[in-house]
Design an enzyme around this catalytic site. Structure first.
Site, PDB file in Angstrom:
ATOM      1  N   GLU A 182       0.819  -1.224   0.000  1.00 43.08           N
ATOM      2  CA  GLU A 182       0.000   0.000   0.000  1.00 43.08           C
ATOM      3  C   GLU A 182       0.851   1.271   0.000  1.00 43.08           C
ATOM      4  O   GLU A 182       1.147   1.824   1.058  1.00 43.08           O
ATOM      5  CB  GLU A 182      -0.961   0.023   1.196  1.00 43.08           C
ATOM      6  CG  GLU A 182      -1.896   1.234   1.152  1.00 43.08           C
ATOM      7  CD  GLU A 182      -2.748   1.412   2.407  1.00 43.08           C
ATOM      8  OE1 GLU A 182      -3.668   2.247   2.370  1.00 43.08           O
ATOM      9  OE2 GLU A 182      -2.486   0.735   3.413  1.00 43.08           O
ATOM     10  N   LYS A 219      -2.906  -2.163  -2.724  1.00 40.42           N
ATOM     11  CA  LYS A 219      -3.932  -1.250  -2.225  1.00 40.42           C
ATOM     12  C   LYS A 219      -3.502   0.161  -2.583  1.00 40.42           C
ATOM     13  O   LYS A 219      -2.479   0.656  -2.093  1.00 40.42           O
ATOM     14  CB  LYS A 219      -4.128  -1.399  -0.712  1.00 40.42           C
ATOM     15  CG  LYS A 219      -5.208  -0.466  -0.161  1.00 40.42           C
ATOM     16  CD  LYS A 219      -5.599  -0.807   1.270  1.00 40.42           C
ATOM     17  CE  LYS A 219      -6.637   0.176   1.795  1.00 40.42           C
ATOM     18  NZ  LYS A 219      -7.179  -0.183   3.111  1.00 40.42           N
TER      19      LYS A 219
END
Length: 302
Positions: A182, A219
């Protein structure tokens, strides 16, 4: 096949292929007071950190036990370490998620952000990562999540963020867990679109260098340019691309999500928006069901 192996195989299938989204229930020390305030619990309601985490666990347990929070629409859920270590109705949280709700459990493993440098915030060192990952395996966790932040279209900084994410990701893969990479791009920066182009190129470089058979999840902030991340969605080393809401309202985030084929949601604030400790069970469950439905529809495979 052992029970753990059977569960992991079923979780892997769901994580890769099931319609639905990932609920981000992983607010940690710094963001917990804000999450509780949005939920209608002011800072004076607890006198120490332990009581604060008790309150946030009650909120998360209420969400997880709500009738709409099942694997039918919620593919997975990301937990904070203290949530993993606690129980829901006498059952360890990750086990409760999978066995009672049919939701794949993930764990947030980063320890927060380092000071800004080169337009980014890298992850702080994680000296206890190895032990935490071992504990996650014993607790029935399927995968992990770790967050860095990109605040500028700075080549050097973005390269460092992505390299660090994949370096730690390889440690996670070595434990048999699925890493969610992420590198969040801040939604308010003026050069967001340019930062996303640089990040995309760096992620592709790292993916292409992964050994055969190794896969990750990603993500990412919903991109300025629709379908920018299609090369990641289609990449053989990527299990799933999920999107964070990043400060957008639920309606804004859902609208942007619908513009990006093959990307599903992993929302935190946009999921819990409007939920309150003061609501009756009926009010709470109805609003959560409506939120889950809207995010699920925006995440549907297109």
């Amino acid at each position: 096949m052992s029970e753990r192996s059977h569960d992991i195989a079923a979780m892997a299938e769901q994580a890769a292929n099931k319609d639905g989204f990932i609920a981000a229930l992983d607010q940690s020390g710094g963001s917990t007071p804000k999450a509780l305030k949005l939920y209608g619990i002011e800072e004076g309601a607890w006198s120490n950190e332990a009581e604060m985490f008790d309150l946030i666990h009650q909120m998360r347990a209420r969400i997880i036990k709500s009738p709409a929070f099942t694997g039918d629409k919620v593919m997975g859920a990301i937990l904070f370490e203290q949530t993993m270590d606690r129980d829901i109705d006498g059952t360890a949280t990750a086990e409760y998620l999978w066995k009672q709700r049919g939701v794949v459990p993930f764990l947030k493993v980063d320890k927060g952000l380092a000071d800004a440098q080169d337009g980014v915030k890298l992850m702080k060192p994680m000296p206890e990562l190895d032990a935490l990952l071992d504990r996650a395996v014993t607790k029935g966790i399927y995968g992990t999540k770790m967050r860095s932040v990109i605040d500028a279209a700075n080549q050097k900084g973005i390269e460092a963020v992505v390299a660090q994410q994949f370096e730690v990701g390889k440690e996670i893969l070595a434990k048999g867990l699925m890493p969610i990479i992420e590198p969040e791009v801040t939604i308010s920066i003026a050069d967001k679109a340019e930062a996303e182009e640089i990040m995309l190129a760096e992620i592709l470089k790292q993916l292409d260098a992964l050994p055969e058979g190794q896969k990750v999840m990603l993500k990412l902030t919903l991109p300025t340019k629709a379908n920018l991340f299609k090369p990641l969605v289609d990449h053989p080393r990527v299990v799933r691309v999920v999107a964070l809401s990043g400060g957008y309202t639920r309606d804004e985030a859902n609208a942007k999500l619908r513009e990006n084929d093959g990307v599903i949601a992993s929302f935190s604030r946009a999921l819990t928006e409007g939920l309150s400790a003061q609501q009756t069970e009926e009010e709470f469950d109805a609003l959560l069901a409506s939120s889950i439905d809207s995010i699920f529809e925006a995440s549907r495979a297109r």
